[in-house]
Design a protein around this motif. Structure first.
Motif, PDB file in Angstrom:
ATOM      1  N   TYR A  22       0.934  -1.194  -0.113  1.00 34.84           N
ATOM      2  CA  TYR A  22       0.048   0.059  -0.143  1.00 34.84           C
ATOM      3  C   TYR A  22       0.865   1.250  -0.012  1.00 34.84           C
ATOM      4  O   TYR A  22       0.587   2.070  -0.785  1.00 34.84           O
ATOM      5  CB  TYR A  22      -1.038   0.035   1.351  1.00 34.84           C
ATOM      6  N   ARG A  23       1.773   1.402   0.882  1.00 32.25           N
ATOM      7  CA  ARG A  23       2.674   2.480   0.943  1.00 32.25           C
ATOM      8  C   ARG A  23       3.690   2.721  -0.382  1.00 32.25           C
ATOM      9  O   ARG A  23       3.862   3.782  -0.730  1.00 32.25           O
ATOM     10  CB  ARG A  23       3.754   2.389   2.082  1.00 32.25           C
ATOM     11  N   LEU A  24       3.989   1.513  -0.837  1.00 29.41           N
ATOM     12  CA  LEU A  24       4.878   1.722  -2.208  1.00 29.41           C
ATOM     13  C   LEU A  24       3.870   2.189  -3.250  1.00 29.41           C
ATOM     14  O   LEU A  24       4.192   3.142  -3.934  1.00 29.41           O
ATOM     15  CB  LEU A  24       5.344   0.244  -2.534  1.00 29.41           C
ATOM     16  N   ARG A  25       2.639   1.767  -3.420  1.00 26.66           N
ATOM     17  CA  ARG A  25       1.788   2.252  -4.465  1.00 26.66           C
ATOM     18  C   ARG A  25       1.372   3.709  -4.211  1.00 26.66           C
ATOM     19  O   ARG A  25       1.421   4.580  -4.842  1.00 26.66           O
ATOM     20  CB  ARG A  25       0.391   1.515  -4.313  1.00 26.66           C
ATOM     21  N   SER A  26       1.400   4.057  -2.982  1.00 27.35           N
ATOM     22  CA  SER A  26       1.082   5.513  -2.693  1.00 27.35           C
ATOM     23  C   SER A  26       2.321   6.409  -2.872  1.00 27.35           C
ATOM     24  O   SER A  26       2.224   7.608  -3.331  1.00 27.35           O
ATOM     25  CB  SER A  26       0.689   5.822  -1.002  1.00 27.35           C
ATOM     26  N   LEU A  27       3.332   5.874  -2.730  1.00 26.82           N
ATOM     27  CA  LEU A  27       4.685   6.767  -3.059  1.00 26.82           C
ATOM     28  C   LEU A  27       4.727   6.860  -4.461  1.00 26.82           C
ATOM     29  O   LEU A  27       4.993   7.812  -5.229  1.00 26.82           O
ATOM     30  CB  LEU A  27       5.725   5.957  -2.703  1.00 26.82           C
ATOM     31  N   LEU A  28       4.236   6.065  -5.300  1.00 26.10           N
ATOM     32  CA  LEU A  28       4.389   6.069  -6.786  1.00 26.10           C
ATOM     33  C   LEU A  28       3.049   6.917  -7.375  1.00 26.10           C
ATOM     34  O   LEU A  28       3.261   7.765  -8.105  1.00 26.10           O
ATOM     35  CB  LEU A  28       4.026   4.550  -7.370  1.00 26.10           C
ATOM     36  N   ASP A  29       2.156   6.769  -6.840  1.00 30.08           N
ATOM     37  CA  ASP A  29       0.694   7.438  -7.135  1.00 30.08           C
ATOM     38  C   ASP A  29       0.856   8.994  -6.856  1.00 30.08           C
ATOM     39  O   ASP A  29       0.554  10.033  -7.490  1.00 30.08           O
ATOM     40  CB  ASP A  29      -0.364   7.108  -6.412  1.00 30.08           C
ATOM     41  N   ASN A  30       1.682   9.462  -5.629  1.00 28.68           N
ATOM     42  CA  ASN A  30       1.792  10.748  -5.402  1.00 28.68           C
ATOM     43  C   ASN A  30       3.277  11.331  -5.893  1.00 28.68           C
ATOM     44  O   ASN A  30       3.754  12.235  -5.534  1.00 28.68           O
ATOM     45  CB  ASN A  30       1.910  10.889  -3.813  1.00 28.68           C
ATOM     46  N   ASN A  31       3.864  10.609  -6.896  1.00 33.27           N
ATOM     47  CA  ASN A  31       5.043  11.119  -7.582  1.00 33.27           C
ATOM     48  C   ASN A  31       6.252  11.356  -6.795  1.00 33.27           C
ATOM     49  O   ASN A  31       7.212  12.285  -6.879  1.00 33.27           O
ATOM     50  CB  ASN A  31       4.719  12.422  -8.252  1.00 33.27           C
ATOM     51  N   VAL A  32       6.076  10.751  -5.446  1.00 37.27           N
ATOM     52  CA  VAL A  32       7.376  10.684  -4.729  1.00 37.27           C
ATOM     53  C   VAL A  32       8.421  10.098  -5.333  1.00 37.27           C
ATOM     54  O   VAL A  32       9.712  10.155  -5.300  1.00 37.27           O
ATOM     55  CB  VAL A  32       7.297  10.200  -3.191  1.00 37.27           C
ATOM     56  N   THR A  76      11.402  17.347  -4.347  1.00 38.96           N
ATOM     57  CA  THR A  76      10.540  18.329  -3.727  1.00 38.96           C
ATOM     58  C   THR A  76       9.563  17.689  -2.832  1.00 38.96           C
ATOM     59  O   THR A  76       9.225  18.249  -1.889  1.00 38.96           O
ATOM     60  CB  THR A  76       9.899  19.089  -4.742  1.00 38.96           C
ATOM     61  N   LYS A  77       9.256  16.271  -2.829  1.00 35.28           N
ATOM     62  CA  LYS A  77       8.128  15.579  -2.067  1.00 35.28           C
ATOM     63  C   LYS A  77       8.853  15.367  -0.709  1.00 35.28           C
ATOM     64  O   LYS A  77       8.376  15.161   0.150  1.00 35.28           O
ATOM     65  CB  LYS A  77       7.711  14.498  -2.801  1.00 35.28           C
ATOM     66  N   LEU A  78      10.239  15.497  -0.762  1.00 31.21           N
ATOM     67  CA  LEU A  78      10.975  15.383   0.527  1.00 31.21           C
ATOM     68  C   LEU A  78      11.378  16.809   1.187  1.00 31.21           C
ATOM     69  O   LEU A  78      12.073  16.643   2.361  1.00 31.21           O
ATOM     70  CB  LEU A  78      11.898  14.326   0.534  1.00 31.21           C
ATOM     71  N   GLY A  79      10.822  17.662   0.512  1.00 26.68           N
ATOM     72  CA  GLY A  79      11.033  19.066   1.227  1.00 26.68           C
ATOM     73  C   GLY A  79      12.590  19.760   0.729  1.00 26.68           C
ATOM     74  O   GLY A  79      13.062  20.393   1.372  1.00 26.68           O
ATOM     75  N   TYR A  80      13.051  18.989  -0.447  1.00 25.38           N
ATOM     76  CA  TYR A  80      14.213  19.614  -0.877  1.00 25.38           C
ATOM     77  C   TYR A  80      14.206  20.181  -2.390  1.00 25.38           C
ATOM     78  O   TYR A  80      13.157  19.980  -2.856  1.00 25.38           O
ATOM     79  CB  TYR A  80      15.281  18.589  -1.012  1.00 25.38           C
ATOM     80  N   GLU A  81      15.048  21.117  -2.518  1.00 28.65           N
ATOM     81  CA  GLU A  81      15.154  21.729  -4.100  1.00 28.65           C
ATOM     82  C   GLU A  81      16.282  21.147  -4.586  1.00 28.65           C
ATOM     83  O   GLU A  81      17.373  20.838  -3.878  1.00 28.65           O
ATOM     84  CB  GLU A  81      15.396  23.241  -4.050  1.00 28.65           C
ATOM     85  N   TRP A  82      16.191  20.978  -6.000  1.00 31.47           N
ATOM     86  CA  TRP A  82      17.112  20.038  -6.744  1.00 31.47           C
ATOM     87  C   TRP A  82      17.840  21.171  -7.697  1.00 31.47           C
ATOM     88  O   TRP A  82      17.206  21.749  -8.496  1.00 31.47           O
ATOM     89  CB  TRP A  82      16.349  18.838  -7.574  1.00 31.47           C
ATOM     90  N   TYR A  83      19.135  21.161  -7.239  1.00 38.84           N
ATOM     91  CA  TYR A  83      19.902  22.144  -8.212  1.00 38.84           C
ATOM     92  C   TYR A  83      21.020  21.458  -8.768  1.00 38.84           C
ATOM     93  O   TYR A  83      21.768  20.581  -8.374  1.00 38.84           O
ATOM     94  CB  TYR A  83      20.712  23.121  -7.359  1.00 38.84           C
ATOM     95  N   TYR A  84      21.203  21.702 -10.340  1.00 42.15           N
ATOM     96  CA  TYR A  84      22.075  21.178 -11.099  1.00 42.15           C
ATOM     97  C   TYR A  84      23.194  22.051 -11.180  1.00 42.15           C
ATOM     98  O   TYR A  84      22.913  23.263 -11.758  1.00 42.15           O
ATOM     99  CB  TYR A  84      21.659  20.896 -12.407  1.00 42.15           C
ATOM    100  N   VAL A  85      24.454  22.011 -10.498  1.00 44.58           N
ATOM    101  CA  VAL A  85      25.718  22.965 -10.621  1.00 44.58           C
ATOM    102  C   VAL A  85      26.465  22.719 -11.604  1.00 44.58           C
ATOM    103  O   VAL A  85      27.234  21.387 -11.287  1.00 44.58           O
ATOM    104  CB  VAL A  85      26.020  23.293  -9.096  1.00 44.58           C
ATOM    105  N   LEU A  86      27.207  23.644 -12.342  1.00 39.76           N
ATOM    106  CA  LEU A  86      28.155  23.347 -13.442  1.00 39.76           C
ATOM    107  C   LEU A  86      29.506  24.235 -12.797  1.00 39.76           C
ATOM    108  O   LEU A  86      29.176  25.530 -12.718  1.00 39.76           O
ATOM    109  CB  LEU A  86      27.648  23.892 -14.599  1.00 39.76           C
ATOM    110  N   LEU A  87      30.536  23.563 -12.369  1.00 35.97           N
ATOM    111  CA  LEU A  87      31.697  24.253 -11.799  1.00 35.97           C
ATOM    112  C   LEU A  87      32.800  24.256 -13.060  1.00 35.97           C
ATOM    113  O   LEU A  87      33.002  23.208 -13.860  1.00 35.97           O
ATOM    114  CB  LEU A  87      32.354  23.106 -10.766  1.00 35.97           C
TER     115      LEU A  87
END
Length: 324
Positions: free
Chosen positions: A39-49, A228-239
């Motif tokens: 159930y929890r796995l299906r919920s993680l998929l359905d909610n795009n986590v 974002t579903k875990l409260g994080y922003e995703w940055y792609y940084v080019l050095l």
């Protein structure tokens, strides 16, 4: 979906390490019943986590090279541009972003002329909408443990493996290719189901998968998490490390691997030559991390960062290999 609990994070951790393991195995490691785990796995998929479950293939061992393509496309044509790129078999990763570039595509090809052809097609179709573009050649890359996920095994006992970058040739026959295609379509498809679909013995499927894992073609069965579903922003940084020696670059890479905010590192040839994926709480935290890196490693000449807003496609299996 309500905020994620510890058990949800543990399920994500289990899938991150091996997304092909059985529900029974996940349930046992997490401490839940099979029914609740399902159930929890299906919920993680359905909610795009979870964006996708997938095998990580070292495509460079099959003679392919990664190119990162960066585009600035006018907003009114952005959706059409994304939809066009999404169905191109050469495109393996596709995201939209905020920053200097608003579309980033990773492309897998065997011949540079394939890149030239794709860019020509894009220019002809979207000529008036493309305001800028550039590219990089990706040499190799390594995943870093997502330290915000609880681990049953301590992080220092886990051995990160390069997702791609080895140049040792690996030869696939038709059976291997078909198995990889089925795994790419559904990484959790059972050995028996794969065997039934391909009309081969289950033991053949099992031994072929094991061989591709043992020999490093299949690096891992894992998941792509929506941070974002875990409260994080995703940055792609080019050095830009233009003046860095090989040893300096190694030291920087080791520091980045230890960071709780770094999830992926790629070496590249281009204007910038080290790409780093950060999962952070906000841009202020990212800026603080980057300023500290520049203070500690003065050879970091400059950097750009892109805020990834959506992942539209991700596969490590070259689709051109499986197209009939």
């Amino acid at each position: 979906m309500d905020s994620l609990g510890v058990k949800d994070l543990k399920i994500l951790s289990e899938l991150d390490q091996n997304s092909r393991q059985s529900i029974s195995s996940i349930a046992r490691n997490v401490g839940l019943s099979k029914q609740v785990t399902t159930y929890r796995l299906r919920s993680l998929l359905d909610n795009n986590v979870i964006n996708t479950l997938l095998p990580i293939i070292d495509a460079q061992r099959l003679g392919f090279t990664y190119y990162n393509l960066y585009f600035q496309v006018r907003q009114k044509k952005e959706k059409d541009f994304i939809n066009y790129l999404k169905v191109q078999p050469e495109v393996s990763w596709l995201v939209t972003s905020v920053g200097k570039w608003n579309i980033l595509a990773a492309v897998l090809v065997k011949d540079p002329t394939d890149i030239h052809r794709l860019l020509e097609q894009l220019q002809e179709r979207f000529n008036e909408s493309i305001e800028g573009k550039t590219f990089q050649i990706i040499i190799d890359a390594v995943p870093c443990e997502k330290k915000y996920l609880p681990r049953a095994t301590p992080i220092n006992e886990l051995t990160p493996t390069a997702y791609f970058g080895k140049r040792e040739p690996y030869t696939l026959d038709t059976v291997d290719k078909n198995i990889l295609k089925e795994l790419n379509n559904n990484v959790r498809l059972s050995t028996l189901k794969i065997a039934e679909k391909l009309l081969i013995a289950p033991n053949t499927v099992k031994s072929r998968i094991k061989s591709m894992q043992t020999n490093g073609l299949i690096q891992r069965f894992t998941i792509k998490i929506n941070p974002t579903k875990l409260g994080y922003e995703w940055y792609y940084v080019l050095l830009d490390l233009e003046s860095a020696t090989k040893e300096q670059k190694r030291q920087l890479t080791e520091t980045l691997k230890q960071s709780p905010h770094v999830v992926f590192i790629a070496n590249a040839i281009g204007t910038q030559n080290l790409n780093v994926d950060f999962h952070v709480k906000n841009q202020l935290q990212l800026q603080e991390l980057l300023h500290t890196l520049q203070d500690d490693y003065s050879f970091i000449k400059s950097y750009e960062h892109l805020l990834i807003t959506k992942e539209h496609k991700c596969t490590f299996l070259p689709e051109t290999m499986t197209v009939a």
